[in-house]
Design an enzyme around this catalytic site. Structure first.
Site, PDB file in Angstrom:
ATOM      1  N   ASP A 185     -12.148   7.786  -5.178  1.00 11.08           N
ATOM      2  CA  ASP A 185     -12.680   8.231  -6.455  1.00 11.08           C
ATOM      3  C   ASP A 185     -11.708   7.797  -7.552  1.00 11.08           C
ATOM      4  OD1 ASP A 185     -14.280   9.444  -8.373  1.00 11.08           O
ATOM      5  OD2 ASP A 185     -14.547  11.275  -7.212  1.00 11.08           O
ATOM      6  N   TYR A 186     -12.132   7.968  -8.789  1.00  7.29           N
ATOM      7  CA  TYR A 186     -11.432   7.406  -9.951  1.00  7.29           C
ATOM      8  C   TYR A 186      -9.975   7.907 -10.019  1.00  7.29           C
ATOM      9  CZ  TYR A 186     -11.363   5.468 -14.725  1.00  7.29           C
ATOM     10  OH  TYR A 186     -11.108   4.722 -15.855  1.00  7.29           O
TER      11      TYR A 186
END
Length: 765
Positions: free
Chosen positions: A294-295
């Site tokens: 994820d980011y």
């Protein structure tokens, strides 16, 4: 064009030059995937291999890329593999040309986007989609989203989000399917099929399909206190029996990529958790795609206390993470870690191979520009057919919670539409719709179109979202509703309401008050809206509450005082017309809750498939019982249970009929009910099957959904609905995490929701 030479040598004379002139190209055959990727990797430097593990954004999704930016330089040097947040086929074609024609090996990029519930035709938020219980229509919504996104140059979506959650304070329940693993698994499979289709010979996707990304692996929905990004801690038995099923289902459906979650699992961040990413995902479930973080998740592991950037990057790679989203930790540190022996060349090669195989399956090596056909934008995006599909599905998601003979409304007299969500284009799509155009018709527009000259329509905003201007601004994410003086707006609304025969209230939360980073500690209707609603009710006229929300909300006061309540969630680009379809009776509401709605905040988490206690109160008990597991001030049951929803008609269920009351561990039986439409409206019903393992080697839930059928019955019509009870439906993970079926008694329950069921018992021999 000299830089194309090496890549062209391992393809079969792919004519990339014609793409530079935007001409249509015929996809060329390639060598088998393993052979092709191996030959390409033999020609790659260590830096280029690490570059294939790097994913970066381009900022504003509407903008292109500067020729001299750091991202441009990374592309030319082969240090970038994929890009997110770049919208528009012209922009994507320009950047892809840079990768293919200006880098040494010409390896194409993957272009990804959060295409969560539609591209420009926006479908209802995923939680609402789940409330339709319409698996074919949900699959169609993903197929349409894929067709639109690929028509604009994209080939990868960060969806489906399949996290189970039992806490409506967590904003990202808006993006999932609710609290149930069985239903969540069926939706996960459908979304993967819709996005990816059926890959053709030699694994490759069609140009109308995207690669899906399962997220968030794993347990992200179990965050403590419903606070986003927070700690998760649970037993492995609970993981396997309550949370893992939708992830596994998506993997078995062939999902191409998996996104690791932000949270810890067994005190280890998911992105560095080898048990999670390798032992379970790859060895147990046989996942063969690639894992992306994820980011910024790799760098965030430093906050978890696992070391500096070099240390956490090495941990992530060795655990089974293949692609770094936006931390740039792999490109910054892996070469040094390789030199110091903290990672091996085998670790890097393994991750690089998985990413290159995904590009092969997307057909990007055969034709890097296959998703850049500019003519498709005019024919495949926001079409009348897509809009009609979104409108139809939106109507199926609305959940009628209460109706004291108010709905459906007649198209006559004077109708007052009041509330801050009645006329706001910026709050129509719902959260996580970054590709929406925000030019969609509002509810006010839809009502004008529905009524035309048949009735008089009056409108007033009536109130702000909430009295706290800072809270309203923080929850808007630039999707503003104009603020005004609450006292004046209330007075205007009352003046309008006094002239009306019926009052429709469009109230609730802003679209960005749910979704990522949008947890709420109080999920009741906001103060000024409640105050306005109270004053409108005092007028003594029929009142309909349209509750806009991205989560289950607390509606106990509303249930006690408002004659009709329709939960409309955030229904996407066709919201205005879809609400009117149901409001005026062209369609009967058929949505059924996929998360229990609590009576008050103190009950959270409240969910239907809980374990029993040693001192349970009887189901439906309406008073406090001393020395048993209950509250002094509220009963245990939710306000509205899982599976609940009313219709404009009523349905009558017969008793359950079994083909046999005994079954062997390798046999099967059927369970049937006859459902009759007792009212005057044609309508859909969702018939639900639940089981309970009465005696087990470990404590088992009081109910578990194991089947459902959405049926249509004309007024007065009956239908017999049959479910097959197979051993797989009765299995669970025991104390040793073995997947077993244990002999003994099982309750078989069928009904319209998890509370109101007819029951029979079978014995497994």
């Amino acid at each position: 064009m000299k830089r194309l030479a090496l890549l062209m040598a391992i393809t079969l004379s792919i004519t990339m030059g014609s793409a530079a002139k935007d001409k249509k190209k015929t996809q060329q055959p390639l060598k088998p995937m393993n052979e092709f990727v191996s030959e390409l990797m033999d020609k790659m430097t260590v830096q280029e291999k690490i570059g294939q593990l790097n994913l970066l954004p381009l900022g504003d999704i509407q903008t292109g890329i500067s020729e001299n930016s750091s991202v441009s330089e990374a592309i030319r040097q082969g240090r970038l593999s994929a890009i997110l947040n770049l919208k528009g086929v012209d922009n994507i074609l320009k950047v892809q040309k840079m990768a293919v024609e200006e880098s040494r090996l010409g390896i194409p990029l993957i272009f990804g986007m959060d295409v969560i519930h539609g591209y420009e035709t926006i479908f209802p938020i995923p939680l609402a989609l789940a409330c339709s219980w319409d698996i074919p229509a949900i699959e169609q919504s993903a197929r349409i989203a894929a067709k639109e996104a690929t028509a604009d140059g994209l080939c990868w979506t960060y969806s489906p989000m399949v996290d189970i959650s039992v806490d409506p304070r967590w904003g990202r329940v808006a993006e999932g399917a609710g609290e149930d693993p069985f239903l969540g698994s069926r939706i996960a499979e459908a979304m993967v099929r819709g996005y990816q289709g059926t890959p053709a010979f030699n694994y490759q996707f069609s140009i109308f399909n995207l690669m899906a990304c399962l997220k968030h692996y794993a347990l992200y929905g179990g965050s403590e206190a419903g606070r986003d990004y927070n700690t998760v801690d649970m037993s492995r038995i609970r993981m396997y029996n309550q949370y893992f099923s939708p992830y596994k289902a998506a993997v078995e459906a062939g999902v191409g990529s998996v996104m690791s979650s932000f949270n810890t699992v067994d005190y280890v961040p998911a992105t560095a958790n080898r048990w999670l990413l390798t032992d379970v995902l790859r060895q147990q479930w046989k996942f063969d795609g690639f894992v992306v973080t994820d980011y910024g998740a790799i760098n965030e592991m430093m906050n978890h206390g696992l070391g500096n950037q070099q240390q956490v990057a090495a941990l992530a790679l060795k655990a089974g993470t293949d692609m770094d989203m936006c931390s740039e930790a792999f490109t910054a540190t892996l070469e040094k870690s390789l030199q110091e022996g903290k990672v091996t060349m085998e670790d890097i090669d393994q991750a690089c191979r998985r990413v290159l195989e995904a590009k092969y399956k997307l057909g990007l090596f055969a034709d890097p520009y296959r998703y850049c056909d500019k003519s498709r934008r005019a024919t495949d995006i926001y079409t009348p057919e897509h809009r009609q599909a979104a409108r139809n599905l939106a109507a199926e998601t609305f959940v009628l919670l209460k109706n004291d003979n108010v709905l459906p409304l007649k198209k006559q007299g004077t109708i007052a539409l009041i509330g801050p969500l009645a006329d706001t284009k910026s709050n129509i799509p719902g959260s996580w719709a970054p590709t929406a155009t925000y030019q969609y018709p509002t509810l006010l527009d839809g009502m004008k179109r529905a009524l035309q000259d048949k009735a008089t329509l009056l409108y007033a905003q009536g109130s702000n979202i909430c009295r706290d201007s800072v809270l309203q601004a923080d929850g808007s994410f630039n999707h503003f509703i104009p603020r005004g003086d609450d006292a004046k707006m209330k007075q205007q609304a009352l003046e309008v309401a006094r002239k009306a025969d019926v009052i429709v209230c469009a109230m609730g939360e802003l679209q960005e008050m749910s979704g990522e980073s949008s947890s709420r500690s109080n999920i009741e209707l906001f103060d000024v809206q409640r105050e306005l609603l109270e004053e409108l009710l005092k007028l003594g006229k029929p009142v309909v509450l349209l509750n806009f929300a991205g989560r289950p909300t607390v509606l106990t006061w509303e249930q006690q005082h408002v004659p009709a309540i329709l939960n409309v969630w955030f229904a996407g680009s066709e919201t205005g017309d879809a609400i009117c379809d149901v409001l005026f009776g062209d369609k009967s509401p058929s949505g059924r809750l996929t998360m229990s709605m609590p009576q008050n905040m103190g009950q959270i988490p409240v969910y239907y498939n809980h374990l029993n206690t040693g001192r349970p109160v009887g189901e439906g008990t309406q008073k406090f019982v001393k020395f048993q597991s209950n509250y002094l001030d509220v009963r245990n049951e939710p306000l509205y249970p899982f599976g609940y929803g009313l219709s404009y008609t009523t349905f009558e269920y017969s008793d359950v009929t079994l083909s046999n009351n005994q079954m062997t561990v390798d046999g099967a039986i059927t369970a049937s009910v006859t459902v009759k439409n007792m009212g005057g409206y044609d309508a859909d019903e969702v018939v639900q099957l639940y089981i309970r393992d009465v005696v087990g080697s470990i404590s088992r839930p009081v109910k578990e959904l194991k089947g459902f059928q959405r049926i249509h019955l004309n007024a007065g019509e009956s239908q017999t609905v049959t479910f097959e009870i197979t051993p797989d439906l009765l299995k669970f993970y025991d104390y040793n995490l073995d997947y077993v079926i244990e002999p003994g008694d099982f309750d078989i329950m069928i009904g319209p929701n998890s509370r109101d069921v007819k029951k029979k018992t079978i014995t497994i021999l």
